[in-house]
Motif scaffolding. Structure first.
Motif, PDB file in Angstrom:
ATOM      1  N   VAL A 151      -1.512  13.723 -10.695  1.00  0.00           N
ATOM      2  CA  VAL A 151      -0.412  14.589 -11.591  1.00  0.00           C
ATOM      3  C   VAL A 151      -0.909  15.166 -12.928  1.00  0.00           C
ATOM      4  O   VAL A 151      -1.543  15.891 -13.033  1.00  0.00           O
ATOM      5  CB  VAL A 151       0.567  15.091 -10.584  1.00  0.00           C
ATOM      6  CG1 VAL A 151       1.312  16.360 -11.330  1.00  0.00           C
ATOM      7  CG2 VAL A 151       0.869  15.266  -9.172  1.00  0.00           C
ATOM      8  N   LEU A 152      -0.875  13.970 -13.748  1.00  0.00           N
ATOM      9  CA  LEU A 152      -0.638  13.540 -14.727  1.00  0.00           C
ATOM     10  C   LEU A 152      -2.256  13.981 -15.235  1.00  0.00           C
ATOM     11  O   LEU A 152      -2.218  14.604 -16.357  1.00  0.00           O
ATOM     12  CB  LEU A 152       0.041  12.130 -15.134  1.00  0.00           C
ATOM     13  CG  LEU A 152      -0.442  12.314 -16.706  1.00  0.00           C
ATOM     14  CD1 LEU A 152       1.101  13.370 -17.356  1.00  0.00           C
ATOM     15  CD2 LEU A 152       0.026  11.002 -17.051  1.00  0.00           C
ATOM     16  N   VAL A 153      -3.067  13.268 -14.801  1.00  0.00           N
ATOM     17  CA  VAL A 153      -4.083  13.597 -14.768  1.00  0.00           C
ATOM     18  C   VAL A 153      -4.512  14.679 -14.548  1.00  0.00           C
ATOM     19  O   VAL A 153      -5.640  15.460 -15.777  1.00  0.00           O
ATOM     20  CB  VAL A 153      -5.184  12.358 -14.011  1.00  0.00           C
ATOM     21  CG1 VAL A 153      -6.853  12.821 -14.382  1.00  0.00           C
ATOM     22  CG2 VAL A 153      -5.208  11.134 -14.730  1.00  0.00           C
TER      23      VAL A 153
ATOM     24  N   THR B  85       1.042   6.161  -7.098  1.00  0.00           N
ATOM     25  CA  THR B  85      -0.631   6.834  -7.276  1.00  0.00           C
ATOM     26  C   THR B  85      -0.601   8.370  -7.728  1.00  0.00           C
ATOM     27  O   THR B  85      -1.129   9.396  -8.273  1.00  0.00           O
ATOM     28  CB  THR B  85      -2.067   6.496  -6.676  1.00  0.00           C
ATOM     29  OG1 THR B  85      -1.288   6.666  -5.234  1.00  0.00           O
ATOM     30  CG2 THR B  85      -1.782   5.508  -7.018  1.00  0.00           C
ATOM     31  N   LEU B  86       0.769   9.196  -7.092  1.00  0.00           N
ATOM     32  CA  LEU B  86       0.674  10.038  -6.707  1.00  0.00           C
ATOM     33  C   LEU B  86       1.050  11.086  -8.362  1.00  0.00           C
ATOM     34  O   LEU B  86       0.257  11.858  -8.532  1.00  0.00           O
ATOM     35  CB  LEU B  86       2.107  10.539  -5.889  1.00  0.00           C
ATOM     36  CG  LEU B  86       1.253  10.821  -4.501  1.00  0.00           C
ATOM     37  CD1 LEU B  86       2.846  11.077  -3.778  1.00  0.00           C
ATOM     38  CD2 LEU B  86       0.190  11.521  -3.989  1.00  0.00           C
TER      39      LEU B  86
ATOM     40  N   SER C 114       1.388  -1.696  -0.124  1.00  0.00           N
ATOM     41  CA  SER C 114      -0.002  -0.483   0.456  1.00  0.00           C
ATOM     42  C   SER C 114       1.042   1.139  -0.564  1.00  0.00           C
ATOM     43  O   SER C 114       0.400   2.193  -0.612  1.00  0.00           O
ATOM     44  CB  SER C 114      -0.735   0.098   1.087  1.00  0.00           C
ATOM     45  OG  SER C 114      -0.486  -0.162   2.295  1.00  0.00           O
ATOM     46  N   SER C 115       1.983   1.047   0.939  1.00  0.00           N
ATOM     47  CA  SER C 115       2.878   2.335   0.614  1.00  0.00           C
ATOM     48  C   SER C 115       3.264   2.416  -0.525  1.00  0.00           C
ATOM     49  O   SER C 115       3.404   4.000  -1.552  1.00  0.00           O
ATOM     50  CB  SER C 115       4.181   1.779   1.234  1.00  0.00           C
ATOM     51  OG  SER C 115       3.404   1.551   3.187  1.00  0.00           O
ATOM     52  N   PHE C 116       3.174   1.475  -1.745  1.00  0.00           N
ATOM     53  CA  PHE C 116       4.613   1.520  -2.705  1.00  0.00           C
ATOM     54  C   PHE C 116       3.372   2.318  -3.774  1.00  0.00           C
ATOM     55  O   PHE C 116       3.176   3.066  -4.675  1.00  0.00           O
ATOM     56  CB  PHE C 116       5.250   0.420  -3.119  1.00  0.00           C
ATOM     57  CG  PHE C 116       5.119  -0.162  -5.101  1.00  0.00           C
ATOM     58  CD1 PHE C 116       6.164   0.498  -4.880  1.00  0.00           C
ATOM     59  CD2 PHE C 116       3.992  -0.655  -5.778  1.00  0.00           C
ATOM     60  CE1 PHE C 116       6.612   0.520  -6.849  1.00  0.00           C
ATOM     61  CE2 PHE C 116       4.679  -0.510  -6.863  1.00  0.00           C
ATOM     62  CZ  PHE C 116       5.908   0.404  -7.466  1.00  0.00           C
ATOM     63  N   GLY C 117       2.161   1.616  -3.317  1.00  0.00           N
ATOM     64  CA  GLY C 117       0.554   2.039  -4.153  1.00  0.00           C
ATOM     65  C   GLY C 117       0.894   3.768  -4.672  1.00  0.00           C
ATOM     66  O   GLY C 117       0.168   4.203  -4.505  1.00  0.00           O
TER      67      GLY C 117
END
Length: 135
Positions: free
Chosen positions: A82-84, A77-78, A70-73
């Motif tokens: 930002v890209l979206v 996702t950050l 979950s830390s990796f997730g």
């Protein structure tokens, strides 16, 4: 928010936009409620970490692998978020240029129908912000 910003790209916006907005709200609300219930089931609400809720909760319950995943997730996702949010910026600048609120070059469309100048200008500003503003 992004659905409304990209409305100019929709094929049948009168029919598809309300459906997309309602379906998105329903999905996000359901996911948020389920995640909140699971998190409160793992850790009392007053002990939930404000910076890293799920990894901390998994760690407290002895699920180290789940904590790491979950830390990796979260880290993965950050940049996607930002890209979206950057994806709609040229379209917003196009609309503002059409209304005369920003320089007209933001409203220029190339032969392929792309907002190349607006995309490059928005990207350059975002690179500068990301380079000098600590997150």
């Amino acid at each position: 928010d992004e659905i409304c910003c990209m409305a100019g790209e929709a094929i049948n916006p009168r029919r598809n936009l309300p459906r997309a907005i309602l379906l998105t709200l329903a999905c996000v609300t359901t996911c948020y409620m389920v995640a909140s219930a699971v998190l409160v089931g793992m850790v009392p609400y007053y002990d939930i970490s404000t910076t890293s809720g799920f990894p901390d909760a998994f760690e407290r319950n002895g699920a180290t692998l789940a904590s790491q995943i979950s830390s990796f997730g979260e880290v993965l996702t950050l940049p996607i978020v930002v890209l979206v949010s950057l994806m709609a910026q040229p379209r917003l600048m196009y609309a503002l240029a059409c209304d005369g609120l920003v320089p007209a070059f933001f409203g220029e469309v190339d032969a392929n129908g792309s907002l190349t100048k607006g995309t490059l200008a928005s990207g350059a500003v975002m690179v500068l912000v990301a380079s000098f503003v600590p997150f």
